[in-house]
Each structure stands twice: as C-alpha cells, then as structure tokens.
Design a protein around this motif. Structure first.
Motif, PDB file in Angstrom:
ATOM      1  N   GLY A  65     -25.876   0.366  -8.392  1.00  0.00           N
ATOM      2  CA  GLY A  65     -27.162   0.256  -9.076  1.00  0.00           C
ATOM      3  C   GLY A  65     -27.271   1.056 -10.360  1.00  0.00           C
ATOM      4  N   LEU A  66     -26.213   1.751 -10.756  1.00  0.00           N
ATOM      5  CA  LEU A  66     -26.248   2.556 -11.970  1.00  0.00           C
ATOM      6  C   LEU A  66     -25.481   1.864 -13.081  1.00  0.00           C
ATOM      7  CD1 LEU A  66     -25.534   6.136 -10.579  1.00  0.00           C
ATOM      8  CD2 LEU A  66     -27.736   5.034 -10.978  1.00  0.00           C
ATOM      9  N   THR A  67     -25.947   2.072 -14.292  1.00  0.00           N
ATOM     10  CA  THR A  67     -25.251   1.524 -15.448  1.00  0.00           C
ATOM     11  C   THR A  67     -25.467   2.451 -16.631  1.00  0.00           C
ATOM     12  OG1 THR A  67     -24.897  -0.472 -16.765  1.00  0.00           O
ATOM     13  CG2 THR A  67     -27.184   0.097 -16.277  1.00  0.00           C
ATOM     14  N   SER A  68     -24.628   2.315 -17.627  1.00  0.00           N
ATOM     15  CA  SER A  68     -24.822   3.067 -18.860  1.00  0.00           C
ATOM     16  C   SER A  68     -25.291   2.111 -19.946  1.00  0.00           C
ATOM     17  CB  SER A  68     -23.533   3.759 -19.296  1.00  0.00           C
ATOM     18  OG  SER A  68     -23.799   4.493 -20.476  1.00  0.00           O
ATOM     19  N   LEU A  69     -26.395   2.451 -20.567  1.00  0.00           N
ATOM     20  CA  LEU A  69     -26.948   1.644 -21.653  1.00  0.00           C
ATOM     21  C   LEU A  69     -26.651   2.263 -23.018  1.00  0.00           C
ATOM     22  CD1 LEU A  69     -30.408   0.878 -20.031  1.00  0.00           C
ATOM     23  CD2 LEU A  69     -28.363  -0.573 -20.051  1.00  0.00           C
ATOM     24  N   VAL A  70     -25.890   3.348 -23.015  1.00  0.00           N
ATOM     25  CA  VAL A  70     -25.588   4.053 -24.260  1.00  0.00           C
ATOM     26  C   VAL A  70     -24.496   3.311 -25.010  1.00  0.00           C
ATOM     27  CG1 VAL A  70     -24.760   6.208 -25.273  1.00  0.00           C
ATOM     28  CG2 VAL A  70     -26.224   6.267 -23.253  1.00  0.00           C
ATOM     29  N   GLN A  71     -24.814   2.944 -26.244  1.00  0.00           N
ATOM     30  CA  GLN A  71     -23.836   2.329 -27.145  1.00  0.00           C
ATOM     31  C   GLN A  71     -23.946   3.055 -28.474  1.00  0.00           C
ATOM     32  OE1 GLN A  71     -24.207  -1.909 -27.355  1.00  0.00           O
ATOM     33  NE2 GLN A  71     -24.508  -2.118 -25.164  1.00  0.00           N
ATOM     34  N   LEU A  72     -22.863   3.704 -28.847  1.00  0.00           N
ATOM     35  CA  LEU A  72     -22.888   4.477 -30.079  1.00  0.00           C
ATOM     36  C   LEU A  72     -21.749   4.058 -30.988  1.00  0.00           C
ATOM     37  CD1 LEU A  72     -23.427   8.097 -28.698  1.00  0.00           C
ATOM     38  CD2 LEU A  72     -25.146   6.559 -29.625  1.00  0.00           C
ATOM     39  N   PRO A  73     -22.018   4.059 -32.306  1.00  0.00           N
ATOM     40  CA  PRO A  73     -20.898   3.956 -33.232  1.00  0.00           C
ATOM     41  C   PRO A  73     -20.158   5.298 -33.165  1.00  0.00           C
ATOM     42  CG  PRO A  73     -22.933   4.383 -34.414  1.00  0.00           C
ATOM     43  CD  PRO A  73     -23.295   4.225 -32.960  1.00  0.00           C
ATOM     44  N   GLY A  74     -19.365   5.624 -34.123  1.00  0.00           N
ATOM     45  CA  GLY A  74     -18.747   6.944 -34.135  1.00  0.00           C
ATOM     46  C   GLY A  74     -19.824   8.016 -34.085  1.00  0.00           C
ATOM     47  N   PHE A  75     -19.500   9.150 -33.495  1.00  0.00           N
ATOM     48  CA  PHE A  75     -20.513  10.200 -33.347  1.00  0.00           C
ATOM     49  C   PHE A  75     -19.870  11.575 -33.400  1.00  0.00           C
ATOM     50  CE2 PHE A  75     -18.899   9.260 -29.184  1.00  0.00           C
ATOM     51  CZ  PHE A  75     -18.723  10.521 -28.621  1.00  0.00           C
TER      52      PHE A  75
END
Length: 147
Positions: A65-75
């Motif tokens: 039930g867990l997911t990651s919604l983080v989408q980043l370009p370079g950081f």
C-alpha cells in the motif's frame, strides 16, 4: 470472580519504554496519507543520500500500500540547523501541497534531526528551490501529516 478470571500477582516485564524514537525514517504515500518507514539496515551520512533512498521507493517488505510520489530532476540538498534547502535542476512538477512534497519534506526533516541531534524534527523547515520557477516553502512536516 464475576467472569471466572483468577487474579494474578505483578509480572515483571523490564523497564518501560521511554523517549522519542530518533532513528532515520523515510516517508511514503498511501491511501490514508503519509506513512513513516524506519530505515533499519542503512546508515545515512548526508541528506543527498536520504533523497536517493526515497527516490528508489519503499523497501520490498514495506511495499504493501505504499508508494513514492517523489520525482525530481537533478538535485542537491543542504542542511544547517533547522533549515534544509533542496536545489533542483529544472522546474518542480508538483504544487507543493501534495503527498510527494510531503514525503520529501518529512523525510528530510527527520533526517536533519538525526544528523544534527540538537534539532527537533518539528522545527525543521524545508525549502525547494527549482532552477526554473519560484521557490516553494519553507514547509514543515506537520503541514503534510493527517491529523
């Protein structure tokens, strides 16, 4: 006597739990809001490594039930005291008031408090600075937690 349960004496169980948990945690999105997952098998030495772990998604044993919604370009992430700054190469795709931003803010707030024990997680402010568009924040983790 009323229900047939016999009384017992005091049973020793050791010392009671005390203090707040201080370990590293990664925050993931779920249908019921953000959920913290303890990071037990890795030692993290800097904030950039924490974001890389977050981007890799929840560990296999925690995926339910867990997911990651983080989408980043370079950081690039830096933290001093109660302030954390995420510099992004390019625009930030989210609104700043979404679960993905909450994942990032809460994970970095927790990480900063672990890396600098004088800092409380609740006091950390995270600012996102994309190279295109306005800065977002500063945000605190409490803004993203369901109450």
């Amino acid at each position: 006597m009323g229900c047939g349960v016999q009384p017992t004496g005091v049973i020793g169980a050791g010392e009671p739990a005390s203090g707040l948990t201080r370990g590293m945690r990664l925050y993931y999105a779920s249908a019921s809001g953000l959920r913290a997952v303890p990071l037990l098998d890795k030692e993290v030495k800097d904030l950039n490594a924490v974001v890389k772990l977050l981007l890799s998604g929840p560990p296999a044993e925690q995926r339910d039930g867990l997911t990651s919604l983080v989408q980043l370009p370079g950081f690039s992430v830096t933290g001093t005291g109660t302030r954390v700054t995420v510099r992004l190469d390019g625009p930030y795709a989210e609104s700043g008031r979404d679960q993905g931003t909450g994942q990032l803010v809460c994970t970095l707030a927790r990480a900063q408090s672990v890396l600098d024990p004088k800092v409380r997680t609740d006091d950390v402010e995270v600012t996102l600075r994309p190279s295109e568009g306005p800065a977002l924040g500063p945000y605190r983790c409490a803004e993203f937690l369901n109450t």
